[in-house]
Write an enzyme that holds these catalytic residues in place. Sequence first.
Site, PDB file in Angstrom:
ATOM      1  NE  ARG A  69      -1.906  -1.434   3.504  1.00 55.53           N
ATOM      2  CZ  ARG A  69      -1.982  -0.825   4.595  1.00 55.53           C
ATOM      3  NH1 ARG A  69      -2.958  -0.004   4.832  1.00 55.53           N
ATOM      4  NH2 ARG A  69      -1.107  -1.253   5.463  1.00 55.53           N
TER       5      ARG A  69
ATOM      6  CG  ASN B 219      -3.702  -4.466   4.149  1.00 62.33           C
ATOM      7  OD1 ASN B 219      -3.019  -4.356   2.867  1.00 62.33           O
ATOM      8  ND2 ASN B 219      -3.072  -4.425   4.907  1.00 62.33           N
TER       9      ASN B 219
END
Length: 90
Positions: free
Chosen positions: A20, A38
């Site tokens: 990320r 996530n």
Amino acid sequence: MTDQCRRALIEGKVQGVWYRGSTQQEARKLGITGWAKNLPDGRVEVLMCGEEQALDKLEAWLHEGPPMARVTDVSVTREPGQMFSDFITG
């Protein structure tokens, strides 16, 4: 050129490998806004908004990710345009 959005679901070893954060860096370099988060099932979801050429570049990068990631699949769908001021992770 008009901004557009795409939603990507990334599978593989993509959590706990700075996926990320790396996506955020790449998106900011390309002038893309949106977010990466996530999912409980181990995937990462990315919503990216920007110019088509920039989205193409980020989409291609998502297939590789950062060095520790092992991407096995990326599915992308087009989304209605949305307005974000930055690219964030959650």
